[in-house]
Design an enzyme around this catalytic site. Structure first.
Site, PDB file in Angstrom:
ATOM      1  N   PRO A 135     -13.024 -88.849  25.668  1.00  0.00           N
ATOM      2  CG  PRO A 135     -13.051 -87.107  27.988  1.00  0.00           C
ATOM      3  CD  PRO A 135     -13.908 -88.003  26.908  1.00  0.00           C
ATOM      4  CD  GLU A 136      -8.368 -91.660  23.605  1.00  0.00           C
ATOM      5  OE1 GLU A 136      -6.878 -91.368  23.187  1.00  0.00           O
ATOM      6  OE2 GLU A 136      -9.567 -92.149  22.824  1.00  0.00           O
ATOM      7  CE  LYS A 167      -6.787 -92.796  28.655  1.00  0.00           C
ATOM      8  NZ  LYS A 167      -8.221 -94.059  28.519  1.00  0.00           N
ATOM      9  NE  ARG A 190     -10.228-101.449  23.876  1.00  0.00           N
ATOM     10  CZ  ARG A 190     -10.205-100.823  25.368  1.00  0.00           C
ATOM     11  NH1 ARG A 190     -10.045-100.165  26.068  1.00  0.00           N
ATOM     12  NH2 ARG A 190      -8.957-102.089  25.208  1.00  0.00           N
TER      13      ARG A 190
END
Ligand SMILES: [Zn+2]
Length: 284
Positions: A2-3, A62, A260
């Site tokens: 989640p961002e 966050k 990433r």
């Protein structure tokens, strides 16, 4: 993962559904629960939370921060890459490995914390400053002014995507939305910050606001009250390698560095060539 957009919508749902309701019972699952739960009060996590009432739900970067009454303690949730919240009736299927449940009555409702890789944390604390790195967070990505943005950016070096995801610069942006923001700003993710013109920096600032606001609207529509979902089918480039760029049709590129994934369009986001850059994927 989640961002900011997902957490903002989760915040709205928790605020709507839980404010003023009493936490009747707290279950910390023996498996993994003690790793997730961090009691910074030394008063006992479950015992202290039981009987408390969420009075406010805020988002800071966050983190979701629930203020409890009457104790005035904070319950701060940082789901990191793999944690999720689920708000549901007790009979509903678990959305993942369960570590913590807050039980509410009337009607029976559970707020669950699930985390496939046990990366996130749920802190109970008297002051937010006690939470590791909390005070190091920069301003929220949705509330920073253009002047502050330009001034803060000058303090960071390196590639622009790497800077965007640093909470010390601005809080709330992670790997996924960094790709979306840079695509909207038409900036290559590996451009050096020092190579950006004032006009490009303004474009980046605009893209942060527009990307995150638009995504919040989209997430709100698609998630509804199912806060454990991660609706991301509206992404332009992130996790869409090889698919046509929605703007120009060029197949979306993918580069993996430091575990990433970075996705971008070589045509709309030119420059920033680095060593080891793979050949473009075959045309779709
Ligand atoms: Zn393109």
């Amino acid at each position: 993962m989640p961002e900011l957009p997902e957490l903002e919508v989760v915040r709205e749902v928790l605020e709507r559904r839980l404010i003023g309701r009493v936490i009747g019972r707290v279950t910390v699952q023996p498996k993994g629960g003690p790793l997730v739960v961090r009691d910074l009060t030394a008063r006992g996590f479950a015992a202290t939370l039981t009987g408390e009432t969420p009075a406010r739900v805020e988002r800071r970067g966050k983190f979701l921060v629930i203020t409890l009454e009457p104790s005035s303690l904070y319950l701060a949730i940082n789901p990191k890459l793999t944690g999720r919240l689920q708000l549901c009736p007790p009979a509903e299927k678990k959305a993942g490995p369960l570590h913590l449940t807050l039980h509410f009555d009337d009607p029976p409702t559970e707020l669950r914390y699930v985390d496939a890789k046990l990366m996130g944390q749920v802190y109970l604390t008297e002051t937010l400053a006690k939470i590791p790195t909390f005070d190091e967070m920069g301003p929220d990505a949705l509330s920073i002014s253009p002047e502050d943005f330009r001034a803060r950016l000058r303090r960071f070096r390196g590639e622009i995507k790497g800077i965007l995801v640093r909470a010390a610069f601005v809080a709330g942006i992670g790997n996924a939305y960094a790709d979306e923001i840079l695509w909207n700003a038409r900036l290559h993710p590996y451009r050096k910050r020092t190579s950006l013109s004032p006009e490009e920096i303004d474009r980046l600032y605009q893209a942060i606001g527009s990307t995150l606001r638009q995504a919040t609207i989209q997430v709100r529509q698609e998630m509804g009250e199912a806060i454990h979902l991660k609706p991301r089918d509206f992404f332009a480039v992130h996790m869409r390698p090889g698919e046509p760029c929605p703007r120009c049709g060029t197949p979306v590129s993918a580069i993996t560095a430091n575990q990433r994934i970075t996705n971008f369009c070589r045509t709309c986001q030119p420059g920033g060539l680095i060593r080891g850059m793979p050949a473009p994927p075959p045309s779709a």
